[in-house]
Design an enzyme around this catalytic site. Structure first.
Site, PDB file in Angstrom:
ATOM      1  N   LYS A   1     -14.966   8.751   3.574  1.00  0.00           N
ATOM      2  CA  LYS A   1     -13.518   8.604   3.748  1.00  0.00           C
ATOM      3  C   LYS A   1     -13.038   9.868   4.440  1.00  0.00           C
ATOM      4  O   LYS A   1     -13.183  10.967   3.891  1.00  0.00           O
ATOM      5  CB  LYS A   1     -12.828   8.430   2.396  1.00  0.00           C
ATOM      6  CG  LYS A   1     -11.303   8.407   2.457  1.00  0.00           C
ATOM      7  CD  LYS A   1     -10.711   8.253   1.054  1.00  0.00           C
ATOM      8  CE  LYS A   1      -9.188   8.270   1.087  1.00  0.00           C
ATOM      9  NZ  LYS A   1      -8.611   8.071  -0.278  1.00  0.00           N
TER      10      LYS A   1
ATOM     11  N   GLU B   1      -5.327  10.229   3.343  1.00  0.00           N
ATOM     12  CA  GLU B   1      -4.850  10.713   2.044  1.00  0.00           C
ATOM     13  C   GLU B   1      -5.318  12.147   1.767  1.00  0.00           C
ATOM     14  O   GLU B   1      -5.691  12.501   0.651  1.00  0.00           O
ATOM     15  CB  GLU B   1      -5.307   9.777   0.921  1.00  0.00           C
ATOM     16  CG  GLU B   1      -4.757   8.363   1.057  1.00  0.00           C
ATOM     17  CD  GLU B   1      -5.138   7.462  -0.093  1.00  0.00           C
ATOM     18  OE1 GLU B   1      -4.258   6.771  -0.626  1.00  0.00           O
ATOM     19  OE2 GLU B   1      -6.336   7.441  -0.448  1.00  0.00           O
TER      20      GLU B   1
ATOM     21  N   ARG C   1     -15.305   4.536   6.482  1.00  0.00           N
ATOM     22  CA  ARG C   1     -14.155   3.721   6.071  1.00  0.00           C
ATOM     23  C   ARG C   1     -13.061   3.752   7.138  1.00  0.00           C
ATOM     24  O   ARG C   1     -12.723   4.802   7.681  1.00  0.00           O
ATOM     25  CB  ARG C   1     -13.570   4.216   4.746  1.00  0.00           C
ATOM     26  CG  ARG C   1     -14.484   4.020   3.570  1.00  0.00           C
ATOM     27  CD  ARG C   1     -13.858   4.557   2.301  1.00  0.00           C
ATOM     28  NE  ARG C   1     -13.087   3.557   1.588  1.00  0.00           N
ATOM     29  CZ  ARG C   1     -11.850   3.735   1.126  1.00  0.00           C
ATOM     30  NH1 ARG C   1     -11.220   4.869   1.364  1.00  0.00           N
ATOM     31  NH2 ARG C   1     -11.247   2.788   0.444  1.00  0.00           N
TER      32      ARG C   1
ATOM     33  N   ARG D   1       2.581   1.238   8.589  1.00  0.00           N
ATOM     34  CA  ARG D   1       1.339   1.499   7.841  1.00  0.00           C
ATOM     35  C   ARG D   1       0.284   0.419   8.105  1.00  0.00           C
ATOM     36  O   ARG D   1      -0.912   0.706   8.170  1.00  0.00           O
ATOM     37  CB  ARG D   1       1.685   1.572   6.352  1.00  0.00           C
ATOM     38  CG  ARG D   1       0.523   1.434   5.382  1.00  0.00           C
ATOM     39  CD  ARG D   1      -0.168   2.749   5.099  1.00  0.00           C
ATOM     40  NE  ARG D   1      -1.248   2.532   4.128  1.00  0.00           N
ATOM     41  CZ  ARG D   1      -1.113   2.565   2.812  1.00  0.00           C
ATOM     42  NH1 ARG D   1       0.068   2.807   2.283  1.00  0.00           N
ATOM     43  NH2 ARG D   1      -2.143   2.374   2.019  1.00  0.00           N
TER      44      ARG D   1
ATOM     45  N   LYS E   1     -10.983  -2.717   4.868  1.00  0.00           N
ATOM     46  CA  LYS E   1     -10.421  -3.417   3.712  1.00  0.00           C
ATOM     47  C   LYS E   1     -10.074  -4.856   4.075  1.00  0.00           C
ATOM     48  O   LYS E   1      -9.811  -5.178   5.238  1.00  0.00           O
ATOM     49  CB  LYS E   1      -9.180  -2.696   3.197  1.00  0.00           C
ATOM     50  CG  LYS E   1      -9.492  -1.358   2.533  1.00  0.00           C
ATOM     51  CD  LYS E   1      -8.273  -0.768   1.835  1.00  0.00           C
ATOM     52  CE  LYS E   1      -8.632   0.521   1.114  1.00  0.00           C
ATOM     53  NZ  LYS E   1      -7.507   1.075   0.328  1.00  0.00           N
TER      54      LYS E   1
ATOM     55  N   ASP F   1      -3.540  -2.154   1.422  1.00  0.00           N
ATOM     56  CA  ASP F   1      -4.259  -1.505   0.323  1.00  0.00           C
ATOM     57  C   ASP F   1      -4.473  -2.439  -0.868  1.00  0.00           C
ATOM     58  O   ASP F   1      -3.860  -2.237  -1.917  1.00  0.00           O
ATOM     59  CB  ASP F   1      -3.501  -0.249  -0.123  1.00  0.00           C
ATOM     60  CG  ASP F   1      -4.308   0.619  -1.085  1.00  0.00           C
ATOM     61  OD1 ASP F   1      -5.539   0.475  -1.123  1.00  0.00           O
ATOM     62  OD2 ASP F   1      -3.701   1.436  -1.785  1.00  0.00           O
TER      63      ASP F   1
ATOM     64  N   GLU G   1     -14.436  -4.435   2.707  1.00  0.00           N
ATOM     65  CA  GLU G   1     -14.290  -3.747   1.434  1.00  0.00           C
ATOM     66  C   GLU G   1     -13.224  -4.458   0.609  1.00  0.00           C
ATOM     67  O   GLU G   1     -12.097  -4.670   1.078  1.00  0.00           O
ATOM     68  CB  GLU G   1     -13.883  -2.284   1.664  1.00  0.00           C
ATOM     69  CG  GLU G   1     -13.687  -1.489   0.387  1.00  0.00           C
ATOM     70  CD  GLU G   1     -13.214  -0.064   0.655  1.00  0.00           C
ATOM     71  OE1 GLU G   1     -13.117   0.715  -0.306  1.00  0.00           O
ATOM     72  OE2 GLU G   1     -12.923   0.274   1.828  1.00  0.00           O
TER      73      GLU G   1
ATOM     74  N   GLU H   1      -6.572  -2.603  -9.454  1.00  0.00           N
ATOM     75  CA  GLU H   1      -5.576  -1.549  -9.340  1.00  0.00           C
ATOM     76  C   GLU H   1      -4.170  -2.110  -9.197  1.00  0.00           C
ATOM     77  O   GLU H   1      -3.205  -1.533  -9.699  1.00  0.00           O
ATOM     78  CB  GLU H   1      -5.919  -0.664  -8.139  1.00  0.00           C
ATOM     79  CG  GLU H   1      -4.912   0.418  -7.831  1.00  0.00           C
ATOM     80  CD  GLU H   1      -5.268   1.210  -6.583  1.00  0.00           C
ATOM     81  OE1 GLU H   1      -4.464   2.075  -6.194  1.00  0.00           O
ATOM     82  OE2 GLU H   1      -6.348   0.966  -5.995  1.00  0.00           O
TER      83      GLU H   1
ATOM     84  N   HIS I   1       3.167  -4.131  -2.307  1.00  0.00           N
ATOM     85  CA  HIS I   1       3.309  -2.741  -2.766  1.00  0.00           C
ATOM     86  C   HIS I   1       4.621  -2.500  -3.498  1.00  0.00           C
ATOM     87  O   HIS I   1       5.338  -1.521  -3.241  1.00  0.00           O
ATOM     88  CB  HIS I   1       3.190  -1.782  -1.581  1.00  0.00           C
ATOM     89  CG  HIS I   1       2.271  -0.623  -1.865  1.00  0.00           C
ATOM     90  ND1 HIS I   1       2.469   0.248  -2.911  1.00  0.00           N
ATOM     91  CD2 HIS I   1       1.148  -0.191  -1.230  1.00  0.00           C
ATOM     92  CE1 HIS I   1       1.510   1.160  -2.910  1.00  0.00           C
ATOM     93  NE2 HIS I   1       0.684   0.912  -1.907  1.00  0.00           N
TER      94      HIS I   1
ATOM     95  N   TRP J   1       4.773   5.443   0.825  1.00  0.00           N
ATOM     96  CA  TRP J   1       4.490   5.465  -0.613  1.00  0.00           C
ATOM     97  C   TRP J   1       5.565   4.709  -1.406  1.00  0.00           C
ATOM     98  O   TRP J   1       5.384   4.441  -2.589  1.00  0.00           O
ATOM     99  CB  TRP J   1       4.422   6.911  -1.124  1.00  0.00           C
ATOM    100  CG  TRP J   1       3.172   7.639  -0.734  1.00  0.00           C
ATOM    101  CD1 TRP J   1       2.068   7.127  -0.124  1.00  0.00           C
ATOM    102  CD2 TRP J   1       2.907   9.033  -0.940  1.00  0.00           C
ATOM    103  NE1 TRP J   1       1.132   8.110   0.076  1.00  0.00           N
ATOM    104  CE2 TRP J   1       1.611   9.292  -0.419  1.00  0.00           C
ATOM    105  CE3 TRP J   1       3.622  10.083  -1.507  1.00  0.00           C
ATOM    106  CZ2 TRP J   1       1.031  10.560  -0.454  1.00  0.00           C
ATOM    107  CZ3 TRP J   1       3.049  11.342  -1.544  1.00  0.00           C
ATOM    108  CH2 TRP J   1       1.768  11.573  -1.017  1.00  0.00           C
TER     109      TRP J   1
END
Length: 714
Positions: free
Chosen positions: A300, A304, A337, A349, A373, A378, A400, A406, A533, A555
């Protein structure tokens, strides 16, 4: 004999069983019952292994374990077939008898196998054959699975091979045993007692993975601590590799790109610096001296806050290729990744990974895979498929997925993810014409032979491995879909249910029905109609659609819902961020028009008025409320169904899942009420008839805090 011993003996004789605790997973090997006992016993009278490798020994051990559990006895072992009902297993290279059967092994690779009823030395027998011992082990597990699911063995003729070469778990485990986004206790890896103490549970982990075809495991978090590459930790990694090797599982490590600086004494980690290249080459040589079959590195980078090649004005390809050069002499690979987003990037994003990686297509070394992904953000309860699938025709891609939930209620919400992953795998990208599904994109190694799928593990040291019995189904389903990305989520759920809960047809139908609607229920009470999200900050537990004050725009849930007095949704059409342009024209047209976009993706791609008229005839507002209530109602129905199954389920597991469903219903109501309270504060619209108002005002829900929710990032 002591009095206690006599009491225990009497209990065993009376058939009193201990409550099950979930440790056995789907490998319970319970007695098959009178209907099947005679048939299966006649087909398992003798074990005839070919070869004496550690893998064949593991296969023999599993047959002994399975047959003892299901039939009550272990058949004798012999050097050759000498009676009806023999089970002959091995490779043509190790058995002249198997070679003489001329089985259709060509094209099955190292992992495929054949299970066939044959005659050997005049006796009826079952042969389990493959081109490698690992393939034989996979065949043995499939043979035992047929018994667990009550499939006939007479006249059996199975020929199977995985469609993907690498079927991998990604453990987000830290060296202090905290598991990021883990809800099943501490890390399975006890680094403090390794390498001297290799807990028996490590072998059971390997058995479980081999039973579903998983052949790779990344032991540490993608937010990698460089210390994992120090000699004292590499010896611990080597000890685990020794345990896993007989089961066909290769170990991989997440590598911190800044390791040459952090632990190597260098002043730079620039991938074009000769000293950096030499450091990684020496590190690779060191690893392979300890672990000759080491798989490679997962990385990765520049996401982040993680270090990466962009810190030195280099590309992802240049960073990956530097590591690939160090690993290539040993046969290792780099998995890079594509999950990237930067505080300095103001782009939508959902577009950032495509924008960074699409221009690099064809520039990666032939031992590099790009791990993408399932969706462009996410691991949300629902996302459209990632636009990179099919868009990099010269680069092998892995998908992935996140097995740990989560964003789907942790371990306490029943959410079967087989349906989620199958939805993505079955989606047509149209990148190379109709029929270019995501599954077919994954199966195309772009001439490198590299294909794969990765799942972020939900495994911990809880007795039941995953924190709940139903979460075991997601581990199982991942393995099955990584073996065959075109597999049926419902068929997988049915097999798992039979092996985990029992074979009663009414019970199986009821549980499979619950599983098949469970993930849609979560989408409905959390993020209906394409929302994403909307979770609370950090731990992602509970709703937070109002959150707007975090330091980075992406975020904040308000970044994604864009709700205001006029409407709701993120405009990614041509008049908005134009994220649709990253898809093939046919798909872009589908998503880009309000006339054709599926309802499930509406608010992902469009900002629409609260009074927008849906194809159902409802307004958007009424439809949104209807979906929230449908999610809650589905959970309530699952509770009622589960309660009726009490006579069929052992008390310990029944009671645990009953409690978890109560938690899920409470949380679903919380999600429903808090979300409606927030969106109603903006829309100012009344709820449609028959739908209850939230019992509290918005400030009540905004004040709820859960700072100690498990699995938080460190």
């Amino acid at each position: 004999m002591s009095g206690l011993a006599l009491i225990l003996l009497a209990l065993v004789g009376a058939g009193v069983a201990h409550a099950e605790d979930g440790y056995a997973l789907w490998l319970r090997y319970r007695p098959v019952g009178q209907t099947w006992d005679a048939r299966y016993t006649a087909a398992a009278t003798q074990l005839v292994p070919a070869g004496g490798s550690a893998t064949i020994t593991a296969a023999t051990s599993e047959l002994n374990r399975g047959l003892r559990g299901m039939l009550g006895a272990v058949p004798g072992q012999a050097a050759s077939v000498s009676r009806d009902g023999a089970i002959l297993y091995g490779t043509p290279a190790n058995s002249r008898v198997i070679a003489a059967l001329d089985l259709p092994l060509k094209g099955l690779g190292n992992d495929g196998f054949v299970i066939r009823s044959v005659r050997v030395n005049g006796h009826r027998a079952t042969v389990i054959a493959a081109n490698s011992d690992v393939g034989v082990l996979y065949g043995v597990f499939r043979f035992l699975e047929r018994m667990e699911t009550r499939e006939p063995l007479a006249g059996v003729d199975v020929r199977d091979a995985p469609k993907l070469k690498l079927r991998m778990l990604n453990h987000w485990d830290n060296l202090d045993r905290h598991v990021e986004r883990g809800y099943a206790g501490l890390s399975l890896w006890d680094w403090f007692t390794l390498p001297e103490w290799k807990a028996p549970r490590y072998t059971d982990y390997a058995r479980a993975n081999a039973s579903i075809g998983i052949n790779g495991t990344v032991l540490n978090n993608v937010n990698a601590n460089p210390d994992i590459l120090r000699p004292r930790f590499l010896k611990k990694v080597a000890a685990l590799a020794d345990v896993f090797r007989p089961y066909g599982i290769h170990v991989y490590l997440s590598a911190n790109f800044g390791a040459p600086v952090a632990i190597g004494g260098l002043k730079t980690a620039d991938p074009l610096d000769p000293k950096v290249q030499a450091w990684w080459k020496a590190k690779a040589d060191e690893i392979y001296r300890l672990i000759p079959d080491f798989g490679g590195f997962l990385v990765k980078a520049n996401s982040e806050g993680q270090p990466g090649p962009q810190d030195y004005h280099r590309t992802h390809a240049q960073g990956a290729n530097m590591l690939a050069a160090a690993l290539k002499p040993h046969g290792g690979i780099v998995i890079w990744r594509a999950f990237v987003y930067s505080a300095q990037n103001s782009e939508d994003r959902a577009k950032q990974a495509y924008s960074e990686f699409k221009p690099l297509d064809g520039k990666f070394a032939d031992n590099v895979m790009v791990q993408v992904k399932n969706g462009p953000i996410d691991f949300q309860p629902r996302e459209p498929f990632h636009p990179l699938f099919g868009a990099m025709p010269h680069t092998p891609l892995m998908m992935e997925v996140e097995i740990t939930k989560e964003y789907l209620g942790f371990n306490t919400h029943l959410a079967y993810l087989g349906t989620m992953w199958a939805e993505v795998l079955d989606t047509d990208t149209w990148q190379h014409g109709q029929g270019t599904t995501v599954a077919r994109v994954l199966e195309d190694g772009k001439g490198t032979g590299l294909t794969g799928m990765a799942g972020v593990s939900n495994i911990g040291n809880d007795r039941d491995w995953t924190g709940s019995e139903f979460d075991q189904a997601n581990w199982y389903a991942f393995g099955r879909l990584a073996w065959n990305p075109q597999g049926s989520a419902e068929a997988i759920a049915r097999d798992w249910t039979k092996m985990t809960w029992g074979e009663n047809p009414q019970m199986v139908d009821a549980i499979v029905g619950m599983m098949m609607e469970s993930r849609e229920a979560v989408v409905n009470y959390m993020t209906p109609l394409g929302l994403a999200h909307q979770m609370a900050t950090g731990h992602h537990h509970g709703p937070g659609p109002w959150v707007h004050n975090l330091s980075r725009p992406e975020w904040n849930p308000v970044y994604y819902n864009r709700a205001d007095a006029n409407g709701i949704g993120f405009d990614r059409s041509a008049t908005g961020s134009d994220a649709i342009a990253q898809y093939a024209p046919h798909v872009a047209a589908l998503f880009g028009s309000l006339n054709t976009v599926p309802d499930k993706d509406l608010l992902w791609f469009h900002h629409v008025p609260w009074t927008y008229r849906m194809r159902s005839g409802q307004t958007l507002w009424d439809s949104l409320i209807d979906h929230y209530d449908k999610g809650v109602a589905t959970v309530a129905q699952m509770q009622r169904t589960w309660a009726l199954l009490k006579p069929y389920i052992d008390k310990q597991r029944f009671d645990e899942e009953t409690a978890f469903m109560e938690i899920q219903h409470h949380d679903a109501l919380w999600w429903r009420n808090a979300s409606i309270a927030y969106f109603q504060s903006l829309s100012k619209l009344p709820l449609p008839a028959g739908h209850a108002e939230p019992p509290h005002d918005l400030r009540y829900y905004e004040a709820i805090k859960t700072p100690y929710a498990p699995g938080q990032a460190e």
